[in-house]
Structures are given as structure tokens and as C-alpha cells.
Design an enzyme around this catalytic site. Structure first.
Site: not given
Length: 407
Positions: A50-51, A148, A151, A153, A186, A198, A250
Site C-alpha cells: 500500500t505504501d 531476505g 524484515l 534489513s 533504495e 520501511d 515487485y
């Protein structure tokens, strides 16, 4: 919602991982650190994909962190050197070459190094600082955030780098601006088309709480989770199936979301209501429709989860977590058999709710579990993986924790 500017400080006792970062800086570069900074990984309680659609998310920072040891270069050379416990090789780049590398020549840099170097590049641009006006810097990273596993990283590296460089270079940017710099790194330096959730979780995390984030306005609210008071643990079942957001799956999902928004003539799927879905079904193919339906219903689930936490507490959100997983499995198609097995096993062992978390195509599932059922969930997941012929999962609990800070 009101904007959250800061984060609780982490415990002052140096962690073993911080000491690893310090030792690595000495070993690789022969210099003493002036300090260490760190940022956490995160679990997204609900609100997946959703972000980047300008929607809502509800992540919380976890106790696992990435630490960076830093020292300014004493030789006056305007270069940045980065080292990591993940790679035997270090990377060195002139600060004024960052503009040349990113984004067009990013493949010349190892992927892990693009995260901190990309943050340095984005931070200079965001603050309007010339590379010639800051000192060269040496950075060494160590982390106990699983890689991976979904979470984040990557955001932990970005968050630690952002707060460390902001301090070292006396860059006056607030936490939201630092998160934006992490997202630029990113998206453009690494090439992963992610949203800002994130980075916001890594920079703004609070102990015992989640961050309710409006990804359009970047307004945030702190939402008390109340897990401990309700006798609950958040269990992570890491499938060991790795994923990479800079590769195709993605990006394909994001493109489908953009097609759906364009078909309805709106800027983003944030502007699509549940009532718009019937009309959308006549405008797009079935795959695009299902991708959009996931995002629209997931946005509503985030809002419902926040309301339920405030009105009824965490024991009442289980059905929302389960519905979220089903939507990601069936409509967004980002689950994998190992994730489905983890969720089903946790629920069969009495979890309040469970779902995959993170971008998908691997990573981890989360389960909200009563204290006295954690062992049953662990045993059930381990047995289910063995019965399916999967490698054993790594299972651990996480605690809502503080955001990026100097150690």
C-alpha cells in the site's frame, strides 16, 4: 495525524553487533571510530504494497538492528569508504563521484554498498550540500537483522547511515527528510521500486508501539500495541526463502497498480474506494483487477486494524491479519508455499492471527500468539515444514522497539 519527529533512544549498553562494527572499522581501515549509530529492522503488522500507492501502513521497529561505526578521514581526502561483515571487500568512492555513479552507473558498485553510498548521495542532495564542503568518511557495518526475511534489513542500513552521516556532516534534516533520503537511495541507487514505509519505521520507531503512517502526507501517529499487557507475543517464522525487490516480481506488481489507477483516472490507488471496484472490473484485465483489489482492501484493513487496536485491543485483530494474508496469496500473488505453510501451521496451533509480512516472494510470516502458546506454534511450524519437505524455518519473537539513534 501529527508528524512524529523523533524516536526513543535505544538502551545505552553497547551491543555485540555495535562492537563488531567497531572492530571491523579498525581491521579494514586501521582507524578508531568516533562512535556507532544504529537503526532497526521492522515488522509490518499490516498494510502490504500500500505504501507506494499512497496508502496506509502500520509497521513497528524491532529489536534487531544494524550498527555502523564511523570516523572522519584524517587525511583530508574527500572520499567515502564502506565495509561490511557481509563482504570481505571494501568499497571506496570519491564523494564528488557519487553524482556520476547514481543512478546511471550503479551497477559498477556491489549491491550491498549501494545502500550506504546511495544514502550519502541522497543526503547531500537533500540538504543542498556540496561534496567538497564535507569531510571524507569511513563506515563499517554489522547487523543482526535477518537478510531476505522481509524484515527490512535494507532500511536498517539506510537508517543507520542517515543518522550517522547527518551527525558527522552536521546536516540539519528532520527524521522524515532522512527517511526520504533512504527511499531515494533504495529507489535510485539500488534500483528497488519500494515505497517509504520501511525507512519511516526505521527512523521513527517507538518502543511498545506501531507507527500508523499515511504514505501520501507522511503524517504519522503512534499507536499503542498492548501486546505485553494482553499476554501476546509476535512470532516471526522466517522461511529462509530469500527475495530481491530489485528484480521483476515487485516491479510488475507496482506497474499493475499504476495501470489500475490510470484506468480509473486517479493519481494513486489511495484514491480508489471499495465501491469503485465493480467499475474497475469492466476496465482492466483480471490480473490488474486483482492486484488493485488487494491494495484497496488492504488499505481498509489497515484503518480497521488501527481502530480495533484502540477500541478492543490486540486480541481482536486476528481476522484482519488472516484476511490480509489471503489477499496477498490470492489477489496479489506474492506468497509462496513456505509462507502459506507457516501461516496455516500457526493458526492451527492457536495463533490469534497470522500473515506473511514484507514484499513477498519469500521472507517471513508473523503470528500473534498468546505467551503460553509460543512453543506450540514453533513446534507446529517446524513439523509442518518437515512434512512438506521444506528446510527448517528460523523462528523467533520480536519486540516493538525504538528507531534509529546514536548508540
Amino acid at each position: 495525524m501529527t508528524e512524529t519527529r523523533g524516536a526513543d533512544a535505544p538502551p545505552s549498553t553497547p551491543s555485540p553487533t555495535a562492537e563488531e562494527a567497531r572492530a571491523l572499522l579498525r581491521e579494514r581501515f586501521g582507524v578508531e571510530p568516533i562512535g556507532t549509530w544504529s537503526a532497526p529492522g521492522r515488522v509490518n503488522l499490516i498494510g502490504e504494497h500500500t505504501d507506494y500507492n499512497d496508502g496506509f501502513v502500520l509497521p513497528f521497529a524491532i529489536q534487531q538492528r544494524t550498527h555502523v561505526a564511523l570516523t572522519p578521514r584524517a587525511d583530508g581526502v574527500a572520499r567515502i569508504r564502506v565495509a561490511s561483515t557481509f563482504d570481505d571487500a571494501s568499497v571506496e568512492v570519491a564523494l564528488d563521484e557519487l553524482d556520476v555513479l547514481f543512478p546511471d552507473r550503479r551497477d559498477e558498485v556491489p549491491e550491498w554498498a549501494r545502500y550506504p553510498l546511495g544514502v550519502a548521495w541522497a543526503l547531500l542532495a537533500a540538504s543542498g550540500t556540496n561534496a567538497s564542503d564535507v569531510t571524507g568518511i569511513d563506515l563499517a557495518f554489522a547487523s543482526n537483522v535477518p537478510v531476505g526475511a522481509g524484515l527490512s534489513s535494507s532500511a536498517a542500513i539506510e537508517g543507520a547511515t542517515a543518522v550517522a552521516l547527518a551527525d558527522a556532516w552536521a546536516v540539519s534534516l528532520d527524521r522524515v527528510a532522512l527517511a526520504r533520503a533512504g527511499r531515494v537511495a533504495e529507489n535510485e541507487a539500488v534500483g528497488a521500486p519500494t515505497g517509504i514505509m520501511d525507512q519511516m519505521a526505521a527512523l521513527l520507531g517507538r518502543a511498545d508501539a506501531a507507527i500508523f503512517l499515511d504514505c501520501r502526507s507522511l503524517d504519522t501517529e503512534v499507536v499503542d500495541l498492548g501486546f505485553e499487557a494482553a499476554g501476546l507475543e509476535l512470532v516471526v517464522i522466517d522461511t529462509g526463502v530469500t527475495h530481491a525487490h530489485s528484480t521483476g516480481g515487485y516491479g510488475e506488481r507496482r506497474a499493475a497498480c499504476e495501470r489500475g489507477a490510470a484506468a480509473l483516472g486517479v493519481p494513486a490507488l489511495r484514491d480508489v474506494s471499495l465501491g469503485d471496484l465493480d467499475r474497475l472490473a469492466t476496465l482492466v484485465d483480471d490480473v490488474t483487477f486483482r492486484r488493485v483489489r488487494h491494495v484497496v482492501t488492504e488499505n481498509q484493513r489497515v484503518l480497521d486494524t488501527v481502530r480495533t487496536l484502540r477500541e478492543s485491543g490486540p486480541t481482536a485483530i486476528g481476522d484482519l491479519l488472516v484476511a490480509s494474508h489471503a489477499s496477498m496469496r490470492d489477489d496479489f500473488e506474492i506468497s509462496v508455499p513456505e509462507l502459506d505453510t507457516a501461516v496455516e501451521a500457526a493458526l492451527s496451533a492457536g495463533a490469534v492471527g497470522a500473515r506473511m509480512t514484507g514484499g513477498g516472494f519469500g521472507g517471513a510470516a508473523i503470528a500473534l500468539v498468546a505467551h503460553d502458546r509460543v512453543d506450540q506454534v514453533r513446534d507446529a511450524a517446524t513439523a509442518a515444514f518437515a512434512a512438506s519437505g521444506f528446510a527448517a524455518p528460523t523462528i523467533f519473537t520480536v519486540v516493538p522497539s525504538s528507531g534509529a539513534a546514536r548508540d
